[in-house]
Design an enzyme around this catalytic site. Sequence first.
Site, PDB file in Angstrom:
ATOM      1  N   SER A 178       0.820  -1.214   0.000  1.00  7.97           N
ATOM      2  CA  SER A 178       0.000   0.000   0.000  1.00  7.97           C
ATOM      3  C   SER A 178       0.854   1.265   0.000  1.00  7.97           C
ATOM      4  O   SER A 178       1.957   1.279   0.543  1.00  7.97           O
ATOM      5  CB  SER A 178      -0.889  -0.015   1.244  1.00  7.97           C
ATOM      6  OG  SER A 178      -1.409   1.260   1.490  1.00  7.97           O
ATOM      7  N   TYR A 187      -2.467   5.426  -3.973  1.00  6.02           N
ATOM      8  CA  TYR A 187      -3.412   6.497  -3.692  1.00  6.02           C
ATOM      9  C   TYR A 187      -2.823   7.722  -4.372  1.00  6.02           C
ATOM     10  O   TYR A 187      -1.648   8.053  -4.143  1.00  6.02           O
ATOM     11  CB  TYR A 187      -3.509   6.767  -2.193  1.00  6.02           C
ATOM     12  CG  TYR A 187      -4.313   5.751  -1.404  1.00  6.02           C
ATOM     13  CD1 TYR A 187      -5.636   5.465  -1.742  1.00  6.02           C
ATOM     14  CD2 TYR A 187      -3.767   5.114  -0.298  1.00  6.02           C
ATOM     15  CE1 TYR A 187      -6.378   4.554  -0.997  1.00  6.02           C
ATOM     16  CE2 TYR A 187      -4.509   4.209   0.449  1.00  6.02           C
ATOM     17  CZ  TYR A 187      -5.814   3.929   0.085  1.00  6.02           C
ATOM     18  OH  TYR A 187      -6.547   3.036   0.819  1.00  6.02           O
ATOM     19  N   THR A 215      -6.362   2.825  -6.528  1.00  9.25           N
ATOM     20  CA  THR A 215      -7.545   2.754  -5.664  1.00  9.25           C
ATOM     21  C   THR A 215      -8.396   4.013  -5.845  1.00  9.25           C
ATOM     22  O   THR A 215      -7.899   5.130  -5.706  1.00  9.25           O
ATOM     23  CB  THR A 215      -7.125   2.603  -4.187  1.00  9.25           C
ATOM     24  OG1 THR A 215      -6.405   1.382  -4.058  1.00  9.25           O
ATOM     25  CG2 THR A 215      -8.326   2.577  -3.257  1.00  9.25           C
ATOM     26  N   LYS A 219      -8.998  -0.305  -8.571  1.00 13.33           N
ATOM     27  CA  LYS A 219      -9.497  -1.003  -7.372  1.00 13.33           C
ATOM     28  C   LYS A 219     -10.608  -0.186  -6.718  1.00 13.33           C
ATOM     29  O   LYS A 219     -10.420   1.000  -6.420  1.00 13.33           O
ATOM     30  CB  LYS A 219      -8.326  -1.178  -6.394  1.00 13.33           C
ATOM     31  CG  LYS A 219      -8.677  -1.852  -5.078  1.00 13.33           C
ATOM     32  CD  LYS A 219      -7.394  -2.150  -4.298  1.00 13.33           C
ATOM     33  CE  LYS A 219      -7.664  -2.906  -3.015  1.00 13.33           C
ATOM     34  NZ  LYS A 219      -8.287  -2.110  -1.976  1.00 13.33           N
ATOM     35  N   HIS A 252     -13.683  -2.043  -0.586  1.00 14.10           N
ATOM     36  CA  HIS A 252     -12.590  -1.712   0.331  1.00 14.10           C
ATOM     37  C   HIS A 252     -12.823  -2.432   1.676  1.00 14.10           C
ATOM     38  O   HIS A 252     -12.580  -1.880   2.750  1.00 14.10           O
ATOM     39  CB  HIS A 252     -12.533  -0.193   0.543  1.00 14.10           C
ATOM     40  CG  HIS A 252     -11.161   0.352   0.854  1.00 14.10           C
ATOM     41  ND1 HIS A 252     -10.508   1.230   0.029  1.00 14.10           N
ATOM     42  CD2 HIS A 252     -10.331   0.167   1.914  1.00 14.10           C
ATOM     43  CE1 HIS A 252      -9.345   1.571   0.571  1.00 14.10           C
ATOM     44  NE2 HIS A 252      -9.212   0.931   1.723  1.00 14.10           N
TER      45      HIS A 252
HETATM   46  C1  FMN Z   1      -6.132  -3.237   7.732  1.00 19.41           C
HETATM   47  C2  FMN Z   1      -6.510  -2.891   6.330  1.00 19.41           C
HETATM   48  C3  FMN Z   1      -5.839  -1.876   5.669  1.00 19.41           C
HETATM   49  C4  FMN Z   1      -6.158  -1.578   4.345  1.00 19.41           C
HETATM   50  N1  FMN Z   1      -5.439  -0.619   3.679  1.00 19.41           N
HETATM   51  C5  FMN Z   1      -5.672  -0.411   2.364  1.00 19.41           C
HETATM   52  C6  FMN Z   1      -4.877   0.490   1.614  1.00 19.41           C
HETATM   53  O1  FMN Z   1      -3.961   1.093   2.146  1.00 19.41           O
HETATM   54  N2  FMN Z   1      -5.158   0.659   0.295  1.00 19.41           N
HETATM   55  C7  FMN Z   1      -6.182  -0.014  -0.332  1.00 19.41           C
HETATM   56  O2  FMN Z   1      -6.394   0.175  -1.521  1.00 19.41           O
HETATM   57  N3  FMN Z   1      -6.950  -0.878   0.359  1.00 19.41           N
HETATM   58  C8  FMN Z   1      -6.713  -1.097   1.672  1.00 19.41           C
HETATM   59  N4  FMN Z   1      -7.481  -1.983   2.362  1.00 19.41           N
HETATM   60  C9  FMN Z   1      -8.542  -2.727   1.647  1.00 19.41           C
HETATM   61  C10 FMN Z   1      -8.005  -4.058   1.121  1.00 19.41           C
HETATM   62  O3  FMN Z   1      -6.997  -3.861   0.164  1.00 19.41           O
HETATM   63  C11 FMN Z   1      -9.140  -4.898   0.500  1.00 19.41           C
HETATM   64  O4  FMN Z   1      -9.747  -4.179  -0.543  1.00 19.41           O
HETATM   65  C12 FMN Z   1     -10.225  -5.312   1.499  1.00 19.41           C
HETATM   66  O5  FMN Z   1      -9.799  -5.210   2.820  1.00 19.41           O
HETATM   67  C13 FMN Z   1     -10.656  -6.742   1.239  1.00 19.41           C
HETATM   68  O6  FMN Z   1     -11.579  -7.167   2.195  1.00 19.41           O
HETATM   69  P1  FMN Z   1     -11.166  -8.181   3.384  1.00 19.41           P
HETATM   70  O7  FMN Z   1     -10.258  -7.428   4.286  1.00 19.41           O
HETATM   71  O8  FMN Z   1     -12.461  -8.478   4.075  1.00 19.41           O
HETATM   72  O9  FMN Z   1     -10.503  -9.357   2.759  1.00 19.41           O
HETATM   73  C14 FMN Z   1      -7.205  -2.287   3.698  1.00 19.41           C
HETATM   74  C15 FMN Z   1      -7.879  -3.293   4.387  1.00 19.41           C
HETATM   75  C16 FMN Z   1      -7.537  -3.601   5.677  1.00 19.41           C
HETATM   76  C17 FMN Z   1      -8.280  -4.710   6.387  1.00 19.41           C
END
Ligand code: FMN
Length: 405
Positions: A136, A160, A186, A274, A298
Site C-alpha cells: 500500500s 493512492y 484505488t 481497485k 474496500h
Molecule cells: C487493515 C486494512 C488496511 C487496508 N489498507 C488499504 C490500503 O492502504 N489501500 C487499499 O487500496 N486498500 C486497503 N485496504 C482494503 C483491502 O486492500 C481490500 O480491498 C479489502 O480489505 C478486502 O476485504 P477483506 O479485508 O475483508 O478481505 C485495507 C484493508 C484492511 C483490512
Amino acid sequence: MTGRRVPRPSELRALLAPRRPELRPAARRLERATTIRDLRAIARRRTPRAAFDYADGAAEQEIGLSRSRAAFGRIELVPHALQDVSAIDTSAELLGRPSTLPLVFAPTGFTRLFHHEGERAVARVARRVGIPMGLSTVGTTSIESLAAAAPDTTKWFQLYVLRDRGVTADLVARAQAAGYAALLFTVDTPVAGQRLRDIRNNLTFPPSLRAAADIARHPVWSLNVLTTEPLHYPSLPAQPGTVARVADELFDAKLTTADLEWLRGAWRGPLLVKGILTPEDARRVVDLGADGVIVSSHGSRQLDLAPTPLEVLPAIVDAVGDRAEVFLDSGILSGAEVVAAVAMGARACLVARAYCYGLMAGGEQGVQRAADILRTEIVRTMGLLGAGALGDLTPERVRLRPPGA
Ligand SMILES: Cc1cc2nc3c(=O)[nH]c(=O)nc-3n(C[C@H](O)[C@H](O)[C@H](O)COP(=O)(O)O)c2cc1C
C-alpha cells in the site's frame, strides 16, 4: 447392573494433581487453528484492541460488512458427480504471470501495527505459496526495502493519488524501477471513511502508548514495536497521526478519469482499478486502458451502504470480462468463497483481513497458516465439486439463494 469400585490412588492423583500451565508454543497454537475465524480469535487475544479493531472493523454502522458476509452465506455450490479429481490444479494466470492459486494478498496500510515484521512477512509467505501481494501507499515498509527483502515475490503496488502530483509520479516511477509487476489504482477513497472503532479506540499512528490503555497487557507486541524500526509511512511526504487525517490531508479528492489517463501513460505494465462497483464504471475505466478491475467495497471500510461486491460481480463480468481481468474482494474468509467467486467469473480474489488475522496471531507463521487454510479449503471445495481445474468452475456451478432463504 455395572458394579462400582474404589478408584486406584494413581487415578485419583491424576485427577486431582494441580494442572501445570500448558506450554503452548506459537506453532502449536497456530496449528490448532483450522479456519480463518480461529486465527481471528487468536489475533484478538494477542494484539492490543486498537490494532485488532483497525483490521477487523469497517465503516460507520458496519452494515456493508454484515451484508458482504450474508451474501457469502447465500452461496450454493453445485457439484458434478463422478469426475476424476485425484489431481486438482488450482493454478491461475494473473495479469500474465502464473499464480499457484486464484488468490492475492491485498494491500494494507499500517501493516506493521499488526506485527513488527509487517509487509516483509506477508511477502515471504506470498513467495513461498506462489501468489502475488500488494504493497500500500500507506504501507509501513518502503517500496525499495520490500523489493530488496522479497525480490522473488510478485509484488503489486497500490497507489493512492496524492495532492502532490510530483510525489505521486515519483512513487509510480519508484515502483516501476523496483520491479513491481502491476499498479493498483484505488478509486474508492476520495475522502476518508468513518471508522467508528478507530475513533473510540483513539487509534493514532504511530500508536500512542498512553492512549491505548491495554497495550500494557500485550508486552510482547509492545516490546517488538518499541525495539524495531519506528512505525511510520515511508511513502508519504508527511506523517499525519490518524488514518482519517492521512486520507483527508494527503489524498486528492479531485480525482477524475484524466488521472487514470495520466497513470495509463506513466505506468508501463498491467494497471488495475481497485474499488469498482458498477458495470458502467468498469466499462469506463477499461475503455481508458485499465487491464482489469477489482470489484471491491474496500472491505466495507469506506462507503458503508455501498453495493455488495459479490452481488454485483456477475454484471461487471458481463460488462468487461471479455477484455479485462475481474478480481473480487471484501469479506472473504474461506476458500469456498474464493471458489464461488471464480465460478461467478472472477479471475481471482484478494484477501486482507484473512492474512492480517494470521499476522496478528503469529507473525509470518500466522500468515502462512492463513494461506494454508485458504489453500486446503480451495482444493477440498474443488474436489467436492468435481472440478479438477479452475476452468471447470463455470457459472452453472454456483447460485446465490434468495436473501433469507
Ligand atoms: C487493515 C486494512 C488496511 C487496508 N489498507 C488499504 C490500503 O492502504 N489501500 C487499499 O487500496 N486498500 C486497503 N485496504 C482494503 C483491502 O486492500 C481490500 O480491498 C479489502 O480489505 C478486502 O476485504 P477483506 O479485508 O475483508 O478481505 C485495507 C484493508 C484492511 C483490512
